[in-house]
Design an enzyme around this catalytic site. Sequence first.
Site, PDB file in Angstrom:
ATOM      1  N   HIS A  19       0.837  -1.205   0.000  1.00  0.00           N
ATOM      2  CA  HIS A  19       0.000   0.000   0.000  1.00  0.00           C
ATOM      3  C   HIS A  19       0.870   1.253   0.000  1.00  0.00           C
ATOM      4  O   HIS A  19       1.314   1.726   1.054  1.00  0.00           O
ATOM      5  CB  HIS A  19      -0.906  -0.028   1.238  1.00  0.00           C
ATOM      6  CG  HIS A  19      -1.923   1.068   1.273  1.00  0.00           C
ATOM      7  ND1 HIS A  19      -3.274   0.832   1.401  1.00  0.00           N
ATOM      8  CD2 HIS A  19      -1.799   2.415   1.213  1.00  0.00           C
ATOM      9  CE1 HIS A  19      -3.935   1.972   1.411  1.00  0.00           C
ATOM     10  NE2 HIS A  19      -3.061   2.961   1.310  1.00  0.00           N
ATOM     11  N   HIS A  21       1.179   4.997  -2.445  1.00  0.00           N
ATOM     12  CA  HIS A  21       0.724   5.803  -3.591  1.00  0.00           C
ATOM     13  C   HIS A  21       1.946   6.423  -4.248  1.00  0.00           C
ATOM     14  O   HIS A  21       2.693   7.156  -3.582  1.00  0.00           O
ATOM     15  CB  HIS A  21      -0.212   6.911  -3.108  1.00  0.00           C
ATOM     16  CG  HIS A  21      -1.408   6.387  -2.360  1.00  0.00           C
ATOM     17  ND1 HIS A  21      -2.647   6.268  -2.940  1.00  0.00           N
ATOM     18  CD2 HIS A  21      -1.541   5.935  -1.094  1.00  0.00           C
ATOM     19  CE1 HIS A  21      -3.501   5.774  -2.048  1.00  0.00           C
ATOM     20  NE2 HIS A  21      -2.848   5.566  -0.922  1.00  0.00           N
ATOM     21  N   HIS A 197      -9.717   1.446  -0.234  1.00  0.00           N
ATOM     22  CA  HIS A 197      -9.499   2.204   1.007  1.00  0.00           C
ATOM     23  C   HIS A 197     -10.819   2.237   1.777  1.00  0.00           C
ATOM     24  O   HIS A 197     -11.835   2.759   1.280  1.00  0.00           O
ATOM     25  CB  HIS A 197      -9.097   3.643   0.701  1.00  0.00           C
ATOM     26  CG  HIS A 197      -7.654   3.814   0.345  1.00  0.00           C
ATOM     27  ND1 HIS A 197      -7.058   3.194  -0.708  1.00  0.00           N
ATOM     28  CD2 HIS A 197      -6.681   4.569   0.930  1.00  0.00           C
ATOM     29  CE1 HIS A 197      -5.778   3.551  -0.771  1.00  0.00           C
ATOM     30  NE2 HIS A 197      -5.529   4.388   0.218  1.00  0.00           N
ATOM     31  N   GLU A 200     -10.508   3.919   7.310  1.00  0.00           N
ATOM     32  CA  GLU A 200      -9.483   4.880   7.733  1.00  0.00           C
ATOM     33  C   GLU A 200     -10.221   6.036   8.415  1.00  0.00           C
ATOM     34  O   GLU A 200     -10.053   6.269   9.607  1.00  0.00           O
ATOM     35  CB  GLU A 200      -8.689   5.359   6.503  1.00  0.00           C
ATOM     36  CG  GLU A 200      -7.600   6.372   6.803  1.00  0.00           C
ATOM     37  CD  GLU A 200      -6.918   6.908   5.517  1.00  0.00           C
ATOM     38  OE1 GLU A 200      -7.528   6.838   4.434  1.00  0.00           O
ATOM     39  OE2 GLU A 200      -5.785   7.417   5.621  1.00  0.00           O
ATOM     40  N   ASP A 278       2.174   4.020   2.796  1.00  0.00           N
ATOM     41  CA  ASP A 278       1.109   4.900   2.286  1.00  0.00           C
ATOM     42  C   ASP A 278       1.647   6.067   1.449  1.00  0.00           C
ATOM     43  O   ASP A 278       1.661   5.983   0.232  1.00  0.00           O
ATOM     44  CB  ASP A 278       0.231   5.385   3.443  1.00  0.00           C
ATOM     45  CG  ASP A 278      -1.205   5.678   3.009  1.00  0.00           C
ATOM     46  OD1 ASP A 278      -1.534   5.434   1.832  1.00  0.00           O
ATOM     47  OD2 ASP A 278      -1.999   6.153   3.844  1.00  0.00           O
ATOM     48  N   ASP A 279       2.078   7.139   2.094  1.00  0.00           N
ATOM     49  CA  ASP A 279       2.643   8.313   1.389  1.00  0.00           C
ATOM     50  C   ASP A 279       3.852   8.767   2.222  1.00  0.00           C
ATOM     51  O   ASP A 279       3.769   9.755   2.965  1.00  0.00           O
ATOM     52  CB  ASP A 279       1.611   9.452   1.328  1.00  0.00           C
ATOM     53  CG  ASP A 279       0.327   9.033   0.638  1.00  0.00           C
ATOM     54  OD1 ASP A 279       0.306   9.002  -0.600  1.00  0.00           O
ATOM     55  OD2 ASP A 279      -0.650   8.718   1.341  1.00  0.00           O
TER      56      ASP A 279
HETATM   57  N1  HPA Z   1      -6.021   7.868   1.988  1.00  0.00           N
HETATM   58  C1  HPA Z   1      -6.894   8.070   0.997  1.00  0.00           C
HETATM   59  N2  HPA Z   1      -6.520   8.479  -0.198  1.00  0.00           N
HETATM   60  C2  HPA Z   1      -5.234   8.715  -0.432  1.00  0.00           C
HETATM   61  C3  HPA Z   1      -4.298   8.536   0.545  1.00  0.00           C
HETATM   62  C4  HPA Z   1      -4.718   8.094   1.831  1.00  0.00           C
HETATM   63  O1  HPA Z   1      -3.927   7.910   2.771  1.00  0.00           O
HETATM   64  N3  HPA Z   1      -3.101   8.843  -0.008  1.00  0.00           N
HETATM   65  C5  HPA Z   1      -3.329   9.197  -1.291  1.00  0.00           C
HETATM   66  N4  HPA Z   1      -4.628   9.124  -1.556  1.00  0.00           N
HETATM   67 ZN    ZN Z   2      -3.555   4.965   0.970  1.00  0.00          ZN
END
Ligand code: HPA
Ligand code: ZN
Length: 331
Positions: A19, A21, A197, A200, A278-279
């Site tokens: 996971h 991006h 997703h 969250e 994630d990022d």
């Molecule tokens: N959550 C939802 N969308 C996203 C995320 C995230 O952490 N990162 C990039 N798009």
């Molecule tokens: Zn994500």
Amino acid sequence: MTSTENELLNWQLPLAELHCHIDGTTSPALALRQARKYNVDISDVTNGDQFLWGNFSQFLDAYDRIAALFRDEADHKLLTFDYLKQLSEQGTIYSELFISPCHAEQSGLGAEHYVEALSTAAIEAKEAFGIECRFIVTGVRHYGAEKVTAAAKFAATCKAPLITGFGMAGDERFGDIRDYAAAFDIARDAGLGITVHSGEFAGAEEIERTIDSLRPDRLGHGVRAVESERLMKGIAEQGIVLECCPGSNIALGVFPSFEAHPLRLLKDAGCRITVSSDDPPFFKTTLKREYEIAAETHGFTEAELVELTREALCAAFIDARSRERLLSKLP
Ligand code: HPA
Ligand code: ZN
């Protein structure tokens, strides 16, 4: 530094992530270089060595602004190759990256050219560092069901060998999840792995609706399943894999601290869990750091950390031969 941290830093543990991006792997320094290249002012979303955002919506806006700095094939290739290089320096053997033809198209690059640039980067990174990579075409929920369906149609027909999954990111509080079922049917019928997703920013009810409507193999995050014993049991029984990203969850305020993150609780409830970044620069994390959080905060033993990698490889959207080859690298 404690002796545990010292040992962790010296590990040769093979890591894997499911996971991440691709645009979210941009470092502030690279963002600034790209901004200069295209003469764009990003001073409201970066400040030297960090990205600026307050809440989740602001994060999504900042993400879009940074994604818009990658415009031609060379830009996308550079970003992907650089991230895979960083991952392999951390001991990573496998990465699955969320890619977004829709973001690329906004800057005028055709989806096929975009995918070709990413695929070239992945092949070159494999040759240079041995790291294996697959791509998940990703729709953005708050862009609406029509755009997500267009992304699914592209994923289903583009025939790029490294595209093995379809997913949806974005704001899970937007719209009705049932409106996205047709997009996911297209992707599933094409043989793509499915991840969404969910869990969250939305709670157990939305996760349940998502599972019922989209029948995902995996959930992006899914961590708020911890709010319902019944749901955790259902996720465990159905073998749905949770792509947990503790560093992201803490940075975005989903949980107040690493100690409060339910990684251990979800594992103890029998859920299949993995960790991902994630990022990473947005959330000041790395994949290695996510494994360290599992060890330092949640007491994962070395054997349990190896299990995280094994679970990621078992849940990877990859052909059986490649999966076996990767699994054979584990201790
Ligand atoms: N959550 C939802 N969308 C996203 C995320 C995230 O952490 N990162 C990039 N798009
Ligand atoms: Zn994500």
